[in-house]
Design a protein around this motif. Structure first.
Motif, PDB file in Angstrom:
ATOM      1  N   ARG A 117       5.201  -9.589  -4.042  1.00 57.81           N
ATOM      2  CA  ARG A 117       6.214  -9.788  -5.086  1.00 57.81           C
ATOM      3  C   ARG A 117       5.602 -10.411  -6.340  1.00 57.81           C
ATOM      4  NH1 ARG A 117      11.099  -8.314  -3.402  1.00 57.81           N
ATOM      5  NH2 ARG A 117      11.240  -8.223  -1.135  1.00 57.81           N
ATOM      6  N   THR A 120       3.794  -7.643  -8.083  1.00 57.36           N
ATOM      7  CA  THR A 120       4.739  -6.646  -8.594  1.00 57.36           C
ATOM      8  C   THR A 120       5.377  -7.143  -9.890  1.00 57.36           C
ATOM      9  OG1 THR A 120       5.230  -5.819  -6.390  1.00 57.36           O
ATOM     10  CG2 THR A 120       6.855  -5.364  -8.088  1.00 57.36           C
ATOM     11  N   ALA A 121       5.703  -8.434  -9.928  1.00 53.42           N
ATOM     12  CA  ALA A 121       6.247  -9.006 -11.164  1.00 53.42           C
ATOM     13  C   ALA A 121       5.200  -8.940 -12.273  1.00 53.42           C
ATOM     14  CB  ALA A 121       6.683 -10.452 -10.924  1.00 53.42           C
ATOM     15  N   GLN A 124       4.452  -5.806 -14.393  1.00 50.66           N
ATOM     16  CA  GLN A 124       5.433  -5.413 -15.404  1.00 50.66           C
ATOM     17  C   GLN A 124       5.059  -5.959 -16.787  1.00 50.66           C
ATOM     18  OE1 GLN A 124       7.380  -3.165 -14.146  1.00 50.66           O
ATOM     19  NE2 GLN A 124       6.513  -3.724 -12.165  1.00 50.66           N
ATOM     20  N   THR A 172       7.046   7.190   0.979  1.00 55.71           N
ATOM     21  CA  THR A 172       6.735   5.813   0.583  1.00 55.71           C
ATOM     22  C   THR A 172       7.766   5.230  -0.391  1.00 55.71           C
ATOM     23  OG1 THR A 172       5.325   6.608  -1.223  1.00 55.71           O
ATOM     24  CG2 THR A 172       4.254   6.181   0.889  1.00 55.71           C
ATOM     25  N   GLY A 173       8.371   6.059  -1.240  1.00 52.94           N
ATOM     26  CA  GLY A 173       9.283   5.565  -2.276  1.00 52.94           C
ATOM     27  C   GLY A 173      10.512   4.850  -1.712  1.00 52.94           C
ATOM     28  N   PRO A 174      11.186   5.452  -0.726  1.00 50.33           N
ATOM     29  CA  PRO A 174      12.364   4.777  -0.167  1.00 50.33           C
ATOM     30  C   PRO A 174      12.037   3.404   0.427  1.00 50.33           C
ATOM     31  CG  PRO A 174      12.392   7.090   0.422  1.00 50.33           C
ATOM     32  CD  PRO A 174      11.049   6.824  -0.214  1.00 50.33           C
ATOM     33  N   HIS A 176       9.516   1.479  -0.389  1.00 52.07           N
ATOM     34  CA  HIS A 176       9.159   0.587  -1.483  1.00 52.07           C
ATOM     35  C   HIS A 176      10.394   0.077  -2.219  1.00 52.07           C
ATOM     36  CE1 HIS A 176       7.853  -0.332  -5.618  1.00 52.07           C
ATOM     37  NE2 HIS A 176       6.868  -0.919  -4.986  1.00 52.07           N
ATOM     38  N   GLN A 177      11.328   0.980  -2.490  1.00 46.97           N
ATOM     39  CA  GLN A 177      12.548   0.598  -3.198  1.00 46.97           C
ATOM     40  C   GLN A 177      13.367  -0.412  -2.381  1.00 46.97           C
ATOM     41  OE1 GLN A 177      15.531   3.726  -3.398  1.00 46.97           O
ATOM     42  NE2 GLN A 177      16.159   3.079  -5.441  1.00 46.97           N
ATOM     43  N   ARG A 178      13.506  -0.147  -1.080  1.00 50.06           N
ATOM     44  CA  ARG A 178      14.292  -1.027  -0.225  1.00 50.06           C
ATOM     45  C   ARG A 178      13.644  -2.411  -0.125  1.00 50.06           C
ATOM     46  NH1 ARG A 178      17.321   0.074   5.518  1.00 50.06           N
ATOM     47  NH2 ARG A 178      18.252   1.761   4.326  1.00 50.06           N
ATOM     48  N   LEU A 180      11.541  -3.769  -2.424  1.00 49.87           N
ATOM     49  CA  LEU A 180      11.552  -4.434  -3.721  1.00 49.87           C
ATOM     50  C   LEU A 180      12.936  -4.955  -4.071  1.00 49.87           C
ATOM     51  CD1 LEU A 180       9.464  -4.605  -6.299  1.00 49.87           C
ATOM     52  CD2 LEU A 180      11.294  -3.249  -7.288  1.00 49.87           C
ATOM     53  N   GLN A 181      13.945  -4.143  -3.819  1.00 45.58           N
ATOM     54  CA  GLN A 181      15.299  -4.491  -4.261  1.00 45.58           C
ATOM     55  C   GLN A 181      16.073  -5.226  -3.174  1.00 45.58           C
ATOM     56  OE1 GLN A 181      16.861  -0.682  -5.550  1.00 45.58           O
ATOM     57  NE2 GLN A 181      15.733  -0.775  -7.475  1.00 45.58           N
ATOM     58  N   ARG A 182      15.501  -5.319  -1.997  1.00 45.45           N
ATOM     59  CA  ARG A 182      16.166  -5.973  -0.858  1.00 45.45           C
ATOM     60  C   ARG A 182      17.594  -5.482  -0.685  1.00 45.45           C
ATOM     61  NH1 ARG A 182      13.207 -11.613  -0.332  1.00 45.45           N
ATOM     62  NH2 ARG A 182      12.573 -11.994  -2.452  1.00 45.45           N
ATOM     63  N   THR A 183      17.790  -4.194  -0.775  1.00 48.74           N
ATOM     64  CA  THR A 183      19.142  -3.646  -0.630  1.00 48.74           C
ATOM     65  C   THR A 183      19.555  -3.548   0.836  1.00 48.74           C
ATOM     66  OG1 THR A 183      18.034  -1.538  -0.962  1.00 48.74           O
ATOM     67  CG2 THR A 183      19.356  -2.371  -2.787  1.00 48.74           C
TER      68      THR A 183
END
Lengths: 206, 206
Positions: A117, A120-121, A124, A172-174, A176-178, A180-183
Protein backbone atom coordinates in the motif's frame (compact mmCIF):
# COMPACT_ATOMS: atom_id res chain seq x y z
CA UNK A 1 54.82 -21.54 -14.94
CA UNK A 2 53.15 -18.18 -14.54
CA UNK A 3 53.29 -16.48 -11.22
CA UNK A 4 50.17 -17.05 -9.19
CA UNK A 5 48.08 -13.96 -9.17
CA UNK A 6 46.68 -12.64 -5.93
CA UNK A 7 43.11 -13.73 -5.16
CA UNK A 8 40.68 -11.27 -6.70
CA UNK A 9 37.94 -11.90 -4.21
CA UNK A 10 38.89 -9.03 -1.95
CA UNK A 11 41.21 -8.33 0.92
CA UNK A 12 41.97 -10.64 3.79
CA UNK A 13 39.42 -10.35 6.60
CA UNK A 14 35.62 -10.29 6.59
CA UNK A 15 34.23 -10.59 3.06
CA UNK A 16 32.96 -7.10 2.14
CA UNK A 17 30.16 -8.57 0.06
CA UNK A 18 28.94 -10.48 3.06
CA UNK A 19 29.17 -7.31 5.14
CA UNK A 20 27.19 -5.44 2.48
CA UNK A 21 24.57 -8.14 2.43
CA UNK A 22 24.23 -7.92 6.21
CA UNK A 23 23.82 -4.15 5.98
CA UNK A 24 21.28 -4.50 3.16
CA UNK A 25 19.17 -6.91 5.20
CA UNK A 26 19.39 -4.70 8.28
CA UNK A 27 18.07 -1.77 6.23
CA UNK A 28 15.15 -3.81 4.84
CA UNK A 29 14.20 -5.06 8.32
CA UNK A 30 14.44 -1.56 9.81
CA UNK A 31 12.27 -0.09 7.04
CA UNK A 32 9.59 -2.80 7.42
CA UNK A 33 9.47 -2.24 11.19
CA UNK A 34 9.34 1.54 10.96
CA UNK A 35 6.58 1.46 8.38
CA UNK A 36 4.46 -0.54 10.83
CA UNK A 37 5.32 1.70 13.76
CA UNK A 38 5.09 5.23 12.35
CA UNK A 39 3.60 4.92 8.85
CA UNK A 40 5.07 5.98 5.53
CA UNK A 41 4.73 9.75 5.90
CA UNK A 42 6.62 9.88 9.21
CA UNK A 43 9.26 7.31 8.29
CA UNK A 44 12.60 8.91 7.36
CA UNK A 45 15.78 7.64 5.75
CA UNK A 46 17.61 8.89 8.86
CA UNK A 47 15.49 6.72 11.13
CA UNK A 48 15.95 3.67 8.89
CA UNK A 49 19.73 4.21 8.90
CA UNK A 50 19.85 4.67 12.67
CA UNK A 51 17.87 1.53 13.36
CA UNK A 52 19.85 -0.52 10.84
CA UNK A 53 23.15 0.75 12.27
CA UNK A 54 24.38 2.08 8.93
CA UNK A 55 25.11 5.56 7.64
CA UNK A 56 22.47 7.51 5.76
CA UNK A 57 24.83 7.63 2.78
CA UNK A 58 24.87 3.82 2.65
CA UNK A 59 21.13 3.87 2.07
CA UNK A 60 21.35 6.55 -0.61
CA UNK A 61 24.12 4.61 -2.34
CA UNK A 62 21.77 1.67 -2.84
CA UNK A 63 18.29 3.17 -2.98
CA UNK A 64 16.88 6.40 -4.44
CA UNK A 65 14.35 6.93 -1.61
CA UNK A 66 12.52 5.33 1.30
CA UNK A 67 9.92 4.08 -1.16
CA UNK A 68 12.71 2.31 -3.05
CA UNK A 69 13.70 0.51 0.15
CA UNK A 70 10.10 -0.65 0.61
CA UNK A 71 10.00 -1.95 -2.94
CA UNK A 72 12.92 -4.23 -2.05
CA UNK A 73 11.23 -5.25 1.20
CA UNK A 74 8.22 -6.34 -0.84
CA UNK A 75 10.31 -8.15 -3.45
CA UNK A 76 12.18 -9.98 -0.72
CA UNK A 77 9.07 -10.97 1.27
CA UNK A 78 7.13 -12.21 -1.73
CA UNK A 79 10.03 -13.75 -3.65
CA UNK A 80 8.68 -11.92 -6.69
CA UNK A 81 10.46 -9.97 -9.41
CA UNK A 82 12.42 -10.78 -12.51
CA UNK A 83 13.00 -14.47 -11.73
CA UNK A 84 9.30 -15.09 -11.19
CA UNK A 85 7.78 -18.13 -12.93
CA UNK A 86 4.43 -19.81 -12.55
CA UNK A 87 4.21 -23.57 -11.96
CA UNK A 88 3.44 -25.62 -15.05
CA UNK A 89 1.94 -28.99 -14.16
CA UNK A 90 -0.04 -29.17 -17.38
CA UNK A 91 -3.26 -28.18 -15.56
CA UNK A 92 -3.72 -24.46 -16.11
CA UNK A 93 -6.62 -23.96 -13.69
CA UNK A 94 -4.82 -25.78 -10.88
CA UNK A 95 -1.60 -23.82 -11.47
CA UNK A 96 -3.37 -20.46 -11.52
CA UNK A 97 -5.31 -21.28 -8.36
CA UNK A 98 -2.13 -22.34 -6.57
CA UNK A 99 -0.41 -19.07 -7.47
CA UNK A 100 -3.37 -16.85 -6.66
CA UNK A 101 -4.02 -18.66 -3.35
CA UNK A 102 -0.41 -18.02 -2.38
CA UNK A 103 -0.86 -14.38 -3.41
CA UNK A 104 -3.97 -14.16 -1.21
CA UNK A 105 -1.92 -15.41 1.74
CA UNK A 106 0.80 -12.86 1.00
CA UNK A 107 -1.55 -9.91 0.73
CA UNK A 108 -3.36 -10.93 3.91
CA UNK A 109 0.00 -10.65 5.73
CA UNK A 110 -0.03 -7.19 7.40
CA UNK A 111 3.63 -6.47 6.64
CA UNK A 112 3.29 -7.25 2.93
CA UNK A 113 -0.07 -5.47 2.72
CA UNK A 114 1.29 -2.34 4.38
CA UNK A 115 4.41 -2.31 2.22
CA UNK A 116 2.46 -2.74 -1.00
CA UNK A 117 0.00 0.00 0.00
CA UNK A 118 2.83 2.40 0.77
CA UNK A 119 4.37 2.04 -2.64
CA UNK A 120 1.01 1.96 -4.41
CA UNK A 121 0.37 5.39 -2.90
CA UNK A 122 3.85 6.57 -3.81
CA UNK A 123 3.66 5.62 -7.50
CA UNK A 124 0.71 8.00 -7.86
CA UNK A 125 2.96 10.95 -7.01
CA UNK A 126 6.45 9.93 -8.11
CA UNK A 127 6.78 8.92 -11.75
CA UNK A 128 10.43 7.81 -11.55
CA UNK A 129 9.57 5.49 -8.69
CA UNK A 130 6.50 4.29 -10.60
CA UNK A 131 8.74 3.28 -13.49
CA UNK A 132 11.03 1.39 -11.11
CA UNK A 133 8.04 -0.50 -9.69
CA UNK A 134 6.82 -1.34 -13.18
CA UNK A 135 10.23 -2.65 -14.21
CA UNK A 136 11.06 -4.53 -11.02
CA UNK A 137 7.63 -5.82 -10.03
CA UNK A 138 4.70 -5.29 -12.33
CA UNK A 139 5.97 -6.22 -15.79
CA UNK A 140 7.85 -9.33 -14.59
CA UNK A 141 4.70 -10.42 -12.74
CA UNK A 142 2.47 -9.93 -15.78
CA UNK A 143 5.07 -11.64 -18.01
CA UNK A 144 5.14 -14.68 -15.72
CA UNK A 145 1.38 -15.10 -16.13
CA UNK A 146 1.65 -14.51 -19.85
CA UNK A 147 4.34 -17.20 -20.26
CA UNK A 148 2.12 -19.71 -18.43
CA UNK A 149 -0.86 -18.82 -20.65
CA UNK A 150 1.32 -19.12 -23.77
CA UNK A 151 2.33 -22.60 -22.69
CA UNK A 152 -1.38 -23.48 -22.18
CA UNK A 153 -2.10 -22.06 -25.62
CA UNK A 154 0.61 -24.27 -27.13
CA UNK A 155 -0.83 -27.26 -25.26
CA UNK A 156 -4.26 -26.56 -26.75
CA UNK A 157 -5.77 -25.79 -23.34
CA UNK A 158 -6.81 -22.28 -24.33
CA UNK A 159 -7.93 -20.59 -27.54
CA UNK A 160 -5.06 -19.88 -29.96
CA UNK A 161 -6.75 -16.62 -30.93
CA UNK A 162 -6.89 -15.26 -27.37
CA UNK A 163 -5.23 -11.89 -26.69
CA UNK A 164 -2.84 -12.92 -23.92
CA UNK A 165 -2.28 -9.42 -22.54
CA UNK A 166 -5.99 -9.12 -21.87
CA UNK A 167 -6.18 -12.68 -20.57
CA UNK A 168 -3.47 -11.88 -18.00
CA UNK A 169 -5.36 -8.77 -16.89
CA UNK A 170 -8.58 -10.77 -16.49
CA UNK A 171 -6.76 -12.97 -13.99
CA UNK A 172 -4.81 -10.30 -12.11
CA UNK A 173 -6.93 -7.12 -12.42
CA UNK A 174 -9.92 -8.27 -10.36
CA UNK A 175 -7.65 -9.46 -7.55
CA UNK A 176 -5.69 -6.24 -7.62
CA UNK A 177 -8.80 -4.06 -7.60
CA UNK A 178 -10.38 -5.97 -4.71
CA UNK A 179 -7.18 -5.77 -2.69
CA UNK A 180 -6.58 -2.09 -3.38
CA UNK A 181 -10.13 -0.91 -2.81
CA UNK A 182 -10.94 -3.43 -0.06
CA UNK A 183 -14.40 -3.88 -1.54
CA UNK A 184 -14.55 -7.52 -0.38
CA UNK A 185 -12.28 -10.01 1.39
CA UNK A 186 -9.47 -11.88 -0.40
CA UNK A 187 -9.94 -15.61 0.19
CA UNK A 188 -8.94 -18.88 -1.47
CA UNK A 189 -12.58 -19.45 -2.45
CA UNK A 190 -12.63 -16.09 -4.20
CA UNK A 191 -9.57 -16.72 -6.36
CA UNK A 192 -10.76 -20.24 -7.21
CA UNK A 193 -14.03 -18.76 -8.49
CA UNK A 194 -12.15 -16.01 -10.30
CA UNK A 195 -9.95 -18.50 -12.13
CA UNK A 196 -12.91 -20.70 -13.07
CA UNK A 197 -14.94 -17.75 -14.34
CA UNK A 198 -12.07 -16.16 -16.26
CA UNK A 199 -11.02 -19.46 -17.84
CA UNK A 200 -14.54 -20.16 -19.13
CA UNK A 201 -13.93 -17.48 -21.74
CA UNK A 202 -10.46 -18.71 -22.67
CA UNK A 203 -11.21 -22.29 -23.66
CA UNK A 204 -10.78 -23.23 -27.32
CA UNK A 205 -14.01 -23.00 -29.33
CA UNK A 206 -16.08 -26.19 -29.60
CA UNK B 1 -59.92 30.43 6.54
CA UNK B 2 -56.62 29.83 8.29
CA UNK B 3 -54.10 32.62 8.47
CA UNK B 4 -51.45 32.35 5.76
CA UNK B 5 -48.19 31.19 7.22
CA UNK B 6 -44.97 32.95 6.36
CA UNK B 7 -42.96 31.41 3.51
CA UNK B 8 -40.61 28.77 4.89
CA UNK B 9 -38.05 29.03 2.14
CA UNK B 10 -35.81 31.48 3.94
CA UNK B 11 -35.42 35.20 4.41
CA UNK B 12 -35.91 37.83 1.75
CA UNK B 13 -32.73 38.49 -0.23
CA UNK B 14 -30.27 36.17 -1.97
CA UNK B 15 -31.26 32.55 -1.53
CA UNK B 16 -28.77 31.08 0.99
CA UNK B 17 -28.90 27.71 -0.74
CA UNK B 18 -27.86 29.31 -3.98
CA UNK B 19 -25.08 31.16 -2.16
CA UNK B 20 -23.91 27.86 -0.64
CA UNK B 21 -23.94 26.20 -4.01
CA UNK B 22 -21.79 28.99 -5.44
CA UNK B 23 -19.31 28.59 -2.58
CA UNK B 24 -19.27 24.81 -2.99
CA UNK B 25 -18.46 25.13 -6.68
CA UNK B 26 -15.76 27.71 -6.00
CA UNK B 27 -14.13 25.31 -3.53
CA UNK B 28 -14.18 22.41 -6.00
CA UNK B 29 -12.69 24.56 -8.77
CA UNK B 30 -9.99 25.92 -6.47
CA UNK B 31 -9.05 22.42 -5.28
CA UNK B 32 -8.83 21.07 -8.84
CA UNK B 33 -6.61 23.98 -9.89
CA UNK B 34 -4.32 23.76 -6.88
CA UNK B 35 -3.87 20.03 -7.28
CA UNK B 36 -2.58 20.64 -10.80
CA UNK B 37 -0.34 23.51 -9.74
CA UNK B 38 1.28 22.29 -6.52
CA UNK B 39 0.35 18.60 -6.14
CA UNK B 40 -1.53 16.90 -3.34
CA UNK B 41 1.17 17.02 -0.66
CA UNK B 42 1.64 20.80 -0.91
CA UNK B 43 -2.02 21.64 -1.34
CA UNK B 44 -3.61 22.98 1.88
CA UNK B 45 -7.16 23.64 3.01
CA UNK B 46 -6.07 27.23 3.70
CA UNK B 47 -4.96 27.70 0.09
CA UNK B 48 -8.19 26.19 -1.26
CA UNK B 49 -10.22 28.51 0.97
CA UNK B 50 -8.22 31.57 -0.04
CA UNK B 51 -8.56 30.87 -3.74
CA UNK B 52 -12.26 30.06 -3.45
CA UNK B 53 -12.88 33.22 -1.42
CA UNK B 54 -14.44 31.36 1.50
CA UNK B 55 -13.39 30.83 5.11
CA UNK B 56 -11.44 27.72 6.07
CA UNK B 57 -14.29 26.82 8.44
CA UNK B 58 -16.70 26.71 5.51
CA UNK B 59 -14.59 23.95 3.98
CA UNK B 60 -14.36 22.00 7.22
CA UNK B 61 -18.13 22.30 7.69
CA UNK B 62 -18.69 20.44 4.41
CA UNK B 63 -15.64 18.21 4.00
CA UNK B 64 -13.47 16.24 6.43
CA UNK B 65 -10.20 16.93 4.58
CA UNK B 66 -8.63 18.11 1.32
CA UNK B 67 -8.94 14.54 0.03
CA UNK B 68 -12.67 14.74 0.67
CA UNK B 69 -12.88 17.86 -1.50
CA UNK B 70 -11.09 16.01 -4.31
CA UNK B 71 -13.52 13.13 -4.04
CA UNK B 72 -16.33 15.58 -4.77
CA UNK B 73 -14.32 17.12 -7.64
CA UNK B 74 -14.07 13.65 -9.16
CA UNK B 75 -17.75 12.83 -8.59
CA UNK B 76 -18.74 16.12 -10.18
CA UNK B 77 -16.43 15.80 -13.22
CA UNK B 78 -17.41 12.22 -13.99
CA UNK B 79 -21.08 12.45 -13.07
CA UNK B 80 -20.57 9.24 -11.12
CA UNK B 81 -21.81 8.20 -7.69
CA UNK B 82 -25.02 6.93 -6.20
CA UNK B 83 -27.28 7.85 -9.14
CA UNK B 84 -25.06 6.05 -11.63
CA UNK B 85 -26.78 3.71 -14.09
CA UNK B 86 -25.53 1.94 -17.18
CA UNK B 87 -27.39 2.24 -20.47
CA UNK B 88 -29.64 -0.71 -21.29
CA UNK B 89 -30.34 -0.94 -25.02
CA UNK B 90 -30.73 -4.72 -24.88
CA UNK B 91 -27.24 -5.21 -26.35
CA UNK B 92 -24.93 -5.90 -23.40
CA UNK B 93 -21.63 -5.74 -25.32
CA UNK B 94 -22.54 -2.44 -26.95
CA UNK B 95 -23.65 -0.92 -23.66
CA UNK B 96 -20.50 -2.01 -21.82
CA UNK B 97 -18.27 -0.71 -24.62
CA UNK B 98 -20.06 2.64 -24.60
CA UNK B 99 -19.59 3.01 -20.85
CA UNK B 100 -15.97 1.88 -20.81
CA UNK B 101 -15.06 4.07 -23.81
CA UNK B 102 -16.49 7.05 -21.94
CA UNK B 103 -14.48 5.99 -18.89
CA UNK B 104 -11.32 5.83 -21.04
CA UNK B 105 -11.97 9.40 -22.17
CA UNK B 106 -12.48 10.51 -18.59
CA UNK B 107 -9.32 8.88 -17.26
CA UNK B 108 -7.29 10.30 -20.13
CA UNK B 109 -8.37 13.78 -19.00
CA UNK B 110 -5.44 15.12 -16.92
CA UNK B 111 -7.67 16.76 -14.31
CA UNK B 112 -9.70 13.61 -13.67
CA UNK B 113 -6.59 11.40 -13.79
CA UNK B 114 -4.75 13.59 -11.29
CA UNK B 115 -7.75 13.79 -8.95
CA UNK B 116 -8.31 10.04 -9.00
CA UNK B 117 -4.61 9.35 -8.39
CA UNK B 118 -4.55 11.73 -5.43
CA UNK B 119 -7.38 9.97 -3.69
CA UNK B 120 -6.16 6.50 -4.67
CA UNK B 121 -2.94 7.36 -2.85
CA UNK B 122 -4.84 8.76 0.10
CA UNK B 123 -7.07 5.72 0.66
CA UNK B 124 -3.94 3.66 1.26
CA UNK B 125 -3.13 5.71 4.36
CA UNK B 126 -6.50 6.97 5.63
CA UNK B 127 -9.07 4.29 6.38
CA UNK B 128 -11.95 6.67 7.18
CA UNK B 129 -11.45 8.39 3.84
CA UNK B 130 -11.17 4.98 2.15
CA UNK B 131 -14.58 4.05 3.53
CA UNK B 132 -16.04 7.32 2.22
CA UNK B 133 -14.62 6.59 -1.25
CA UNK B 134 -16.03 3.07 -1.17
CA UNK B 135 -19.48 4.33 -0.18
CA UNK B 136 -19.62 7.35 -2.48
CA UNK B 137 -17.78 6.02 -5.53
CA UNK B 138 -16.71 2.41 -5.64
CA UNK B 139 -19.74 0.45 -4.44
CA UNK B 140 -22.26 2.51 -6.47
CA UNK B 141 -20.04 2.05 -9.54
CA UNK B 142 -19.80 -1.72 -9.07
CA UNK B 143 -23.54 -1.90 -8.34
CA UNK B 144 -24.35 -0.08 -11.57
CA UNK B 145 -22.43 -2.71 -13.55
CA UNK B 146 -24.03 -5.48 -11.55
CA UNK B 147 -27.54 -4.18 -12.23
CA UNK B 148 -26.82 -4.13 -15.97
CA UNK B 149 -25.47 -7.69 -15.84
CA UNK B 150 -28.52 -8.83 -13.87
CA UNK B 151 -30.75 -7.39 -16.54
CA UNK B 152 -28.71 -9.26 -19.20
CA UNK B 153 -29.06 -12.41 -17.13
CA UNK B 154 -32.83 -11.98 -17.01
CA UNK B 155 -32.85 -11.41 -20.78
CA UNK B 156 -30.99 -14.68 -21.28
CA UNK B 157 -27.93 -12.88 -22.69
CA UNK B 158 -25.60 -14.28 -20.04
CA UNK B 159 -25.40 -17.48 -18.02
CA UNK B 160 -27.95 -17.63 -15.17
CA UNK B 161 -25.35 -19.41 -13.02
CA UNK B 162 -22.72 -16.66 -13.37
CA UNK B 163 -21.37 -15.07 -10.17
CA UNK B 164 -22.19 -11.42 -10.89
CA UNK B 165 -19.73 -9.96 -8.38
CA UNK B 166 -16.88 -11.70 -10.17
CA UNK B 167 -18.31 -10.82 -13.57
CA UNK B 168 -18.30 -7.12 -12.62
CA UNK B 169 -14.68 -7.37 -11.48
CA UNK B 170 -13.68 -9.04 -14.76
CA UNK B 171 -14.97 -5.96 -16.57
CA UNK B 172 -13.66 -3.27 -14.24
CA UNK B 173 -10.53 -4.78 -12.63
CA UNK B 174 -8.36 -4.99 -15.76
CA UNK B 175 -9.19 -1.39 -16.67
CA UNK B 176 -8.47 -0.20 -13.15
CA UNK B 177 -5.17 -2.09 -12.92
CA UNK B 178 -3.97 -0.78 -16.30
CA UNK B 179 -4.88 2.78 -15.36
CA UNK B 180 -3.35 2.64 -11.91
CA UNK B 181 -0.12 0.94 -12.89
CA UNK B 182 0.16 2.60 -16.31
CA UNK B 183 1.35 -0.69 -17.77
CA UNK B 184 -0.21 0.08 -21.15
CA UNK B 185 -2.32 2.85 -22.72
CA UNK B 186 -6.08 3.13 -22.17
CA UNK B 187 -7.79 3.26 -25.58
CA UNK B 188 -11.22 2.53 -27.05
CA UNK B 189 -9.73 -0.48 -28.86
CA UNK B 190 -8.49 -1.85 -25.57
CA UNK B 191 -11.84 -1.70 -23.79
CA UNK B 192 -13.66 -3.14 -26.82
CA UNK B 193 -11.30 -6.14 -26.73
CA UNK B 194 -11.66 -6.38 -22.95
CA UNK B 195 -15.46 -6.51 -23.17
CA UNK B 196 -15.39 -9.09 -25.98
CA UNK B 197 -12.90 -11.31 -24.14
CA UNK B 198 -14.67 -11.05 -20.77
CA UNK B 199 -18.11 -11.68 -22.29
CA UNK B 200 -16.95 -14.87 -24.04
CA UNK B 201 -16.95 -16.54 -20.63
CA UNK B 202 -20.32 -15.15 -19.60
CA UNK B 203 -22.53 -16.44 -22.41
CA UNK B 204 -25.11 -19.07 -21.55
CA UNK B 205 -23.93 -22.63 -22.15
CA UNK B 206 -24.75 -24.18 -25.53
Amino acid sequence: MAERSAPTDGPVGPDPRRRSERARRAVLTAAAELLGEVGFAKMTVEAIAARAGVGKQTIYRWWPSKAGVLLDVFTELTGSGSEERLPDTGDLAADLKAVLRATVDEFNDPVIDRTARAFTAEIQHDSAFAEAVREQQLRPGLEAYKARLRSAQEAGEIDPGLDLDIAVELLTGPFHQRWLQRTAPLTHGYVDALVDTALRGMRPPG
